[in-house]
Write a protein that holds these residues in place. Structure first.
Motif, PDB file in Angstrom:
ATOM      1  N   ARG A 229      38.630  43.768  47.374  1.00  0.00           N
ATOM      2  CA  ARG A 229      38.535  44.088  45.945  1.00  0.00           C
ATOM      3  C   ARG A 229      38.877  45.559  45.796  1.00  0.00           C
ATOM      4  NH1 ARG A 229      33.907  45.483  42.134  1.00  0.00           N
ATOM      5  NH2 ARG A 229      34.736  44.864  40.111  1.00  0.00           N
TER       6      ARG A 229
ATOM      7  N   GLU B  46      39.670  45.186  39.863  1.00  0.00           N
ATOM      8  CA  GLU B  46      40.298  43.867  39.904  1.00  0.00           C
ATOM      9  C   GLU B  46      39.299  42.893  40.507  1.00  0.00           C
ATOM     10  OE1 GLU B  46      45.011  44.655  40.756  1.00  0.00           O
ATOM     11  OE2 GLU B  46      43.717  44.413  42.485  1.00  0.00           O
ATOM     12  N   PRO B  47      39.531  41.599  40.325  1.00  0.00           N
ATOM     13  CA  PRO B  47      38.685  40.608  41.010  1.00  0.00           C
ATOM     14  C   PRO B  47      38.939  40.634  42.522  1.00  0.00           C
ATOM     15  CG  PRO B  47      40.040  39.573  39.288  1.00  0.00           C
ATOM     16  CD  PRO B  47      40.511  40.981  39.443  1.00  0.00           C
ATOM     17  N   HIS B  48      38.007  40.060  43.271  1.00  0.00           N
ATOM     18  CA  HIS B  48      38.246  39.887  44.706  1.00  0.00           C
ATOM     19  C   HIS B  48      39.495  39.028  44.892  1.00  0.00           C
ATOM     20  CE1 HIS B  48      34.001  41.104  45.174  1.00  0.00           C
ATOM     21  NE2 HIS B  48      34.415  41.512  46.359  1.00  0.00           N
ATOM     22  N   GLN B  49      40.153  39.227  46.029  1.00  0.00           N
ATOM     23  CA  GLN B  49      41.346  38.445  46.357  1.00  0.00           C
ATOM     24  C   GLN B  49      41.457  38.325  47.875  1.00  0.00           C
ATOM     25  OE1 GLN B  49      44.068  40.818  44.132  1.00  0.00           O
ATOM     26  NE2 GLN B  49      44.202  42.420  45.639  1.00  0.00           N
TER      27      GLN B  49
ATOM     28  N   VAL C 265      48.536  36.177  46.156  1.00  0.00           N
ATOM     29  CA  VAL C 265      47.411  37.109  46.075  1.00  0.00           C
ATOM     30  C   VAL C 265      46.050  36.407  46.143  1.00  0.00           C
ATOM     31  CG1 VAL C 265      47.231  37.297  43.556  1.00  0.00           C
ATOM     32  CG2 VAL C 265      46.641  39.246  44.992  1.00  0.00           C
ATOM     33  N   ASN C 266      45.960  35.181  45.642  1.00  0.00           N
ATOM     34  CA  ASN C 266      44.724  34.393  45.703  1.00  0.00           C
ATOM     35  C   ASN C 266      43.520  35.115  45.094  1.00  0.00           C
ATOM     36  OD1 ASN C 266      46.059  32.259  47.140  1.00  0.00           O
ATOM     37  ND2 ASN C 266      45.951  33.543  48.960  1.00  0.00           N
ATOM     38  N   ARG C 267      43.650  35.515  43.826  1.00  0.00           N
ATOM     39  CA  ARG C 267      42.553  36.198  43.124  1.00  0.00           C
ATOM     40  C   ARG C 267      41.429  35.222  42.796  1.00  0.00           C
ATOM     41  NH1 ARG C 267      46.046  40.190  39.611  1.00  0.00           N
ATOM     42  NH2 ARG C 267      46.196  41.814  41.174  1.00  0.00           N
ATOM     43  N   GLU C 268      40.219  35.743  42.847  1.00  0.00           N
ATOM     44  CA  GLU C 268      39.022  34.976  42.500  1.00  0.00           C
ATOM     45  C   GLU C 268      38.621  35.336  41.077  1.00  0.00           C
ATOM     46  OE1 GLU C 268      35.941  35.786  45.367  1.00  0.00           O
ATOM     47  OE2 GLU C 268      37.373  35.698  47.032  1.00  0.00           O
ATOM     48  N   TYR C 269      38.796  34.426  40.162  1.00  0.00           N
ATOM     49  CA  TYR C 269      38.420  34.667  38.765  1.00  0.00           C
ATOM     50  C   TYR C 269      37.070  34.033  38.484  1.00  0.00           C
ATOM     51  CZ  TYR C 269      43.220  36.180  38.170  1.00  0.00           C
ATOM     52  OH  TYR C 269      44.411  36.846  38.281  1.00  0.00           O
TER      53      TYR C 269
ATOM     54  N   ARG D 227      39.395  39.490  52.689  1.00  0.00           N
ATOM     55  CA  ARG D 227      38.907  39.398  51.307  1.00  0.00           C
ATOM     56  C   ARG D 227      38.697  40.824  50.823  1.00  0.00           C
ATOM     57  NH1 ARG D 227      33.691  38.663  48.505  1.00  0.00           N
ATOM     58  NH2 ARG D 227      34.114  37.438  46.626  1.00  0.00           N
TER      59      ARG D 227
ATOM     60  N   PRO E 258      44.726  38.092  49.900  1.00  0.00           N
ATOM     61  CA  PRO E 258      46.186  38.035  49.895  1.00  0.00           C
ATOM     62  C   PRO E 258      46.790  37.447  51.175  1.00  0.00           C
ATOM     63  CG  PRO E 258      45.393  40.226  49.281  1.00  0.00           C
ATOM     64  CD  PRO E 258      44.232  39.458  49.818  1.00  0.00           C
TER      65      PRO E 258
END
Length: 122
Positions: free
Chosen positions: A91, A47-50, A115-119, A89, A52
């Motif tokens: 992943r 998954e991308p970094h997040q 969740v605040n995912r980094e895309y 932070r 949460p």
């Protein structure tokens, strides 16, 4: 009135990355204070970094799972567990050749709004 509820049909969260997510309790069951999900991550999944806004507890049932937490790498195996505090932070990935099965518990419940995912921009 009964003081318990039985979950016989967890909500299967739609994914497009091969990961199985069965939410037993959480926002899908109007239980916003906690989510409990059974997960199966295929080999080479990530998954991308997040970052949460919830604490997340993970218990590994089988296989291995890699966690990148504030720049540190941690690998857990069957029978091990971890608690990652909100605001870290992180992943999640399974860079290994075998499936990883685990249970995840989030306090409060997991939600895409928290969740605040980094895309990455392509």
């Amino acid at each position: 009135m009964k003081k318990y509820k039985i979950q016989k049909s967890p909500f299967v969260v739609p994914t497009n990355d091969g990961k199985l997510i069965e939410e037993h309790w959480g926002n899908s069951t109007q239980t916003p204070n906690i989510s409990i999900a059974h997960m199966v991550a295929p080999p080479n999944w990530s998954e991308p970094h997040q970052t949460p806004e919830f604490d997340e507890f993970t218990v590994i049932i089988s296989g291995k799972k890699k966690f990148e937490i504030d720049g540190e790498e941690v690998v857990l195996e069957k029978g091990q567990s971890i608690m990652i505090e909100k605001g870290a932070r992180v992943r999640y990935s399974n860079p290994f050749a075998e499936v990883c099965e685990y249970t995840a518990i989030c306090l409060p419940a997991f939600s895409m709004d928290l969740v605040n995912r980094e895309y990455e921009n392509n």
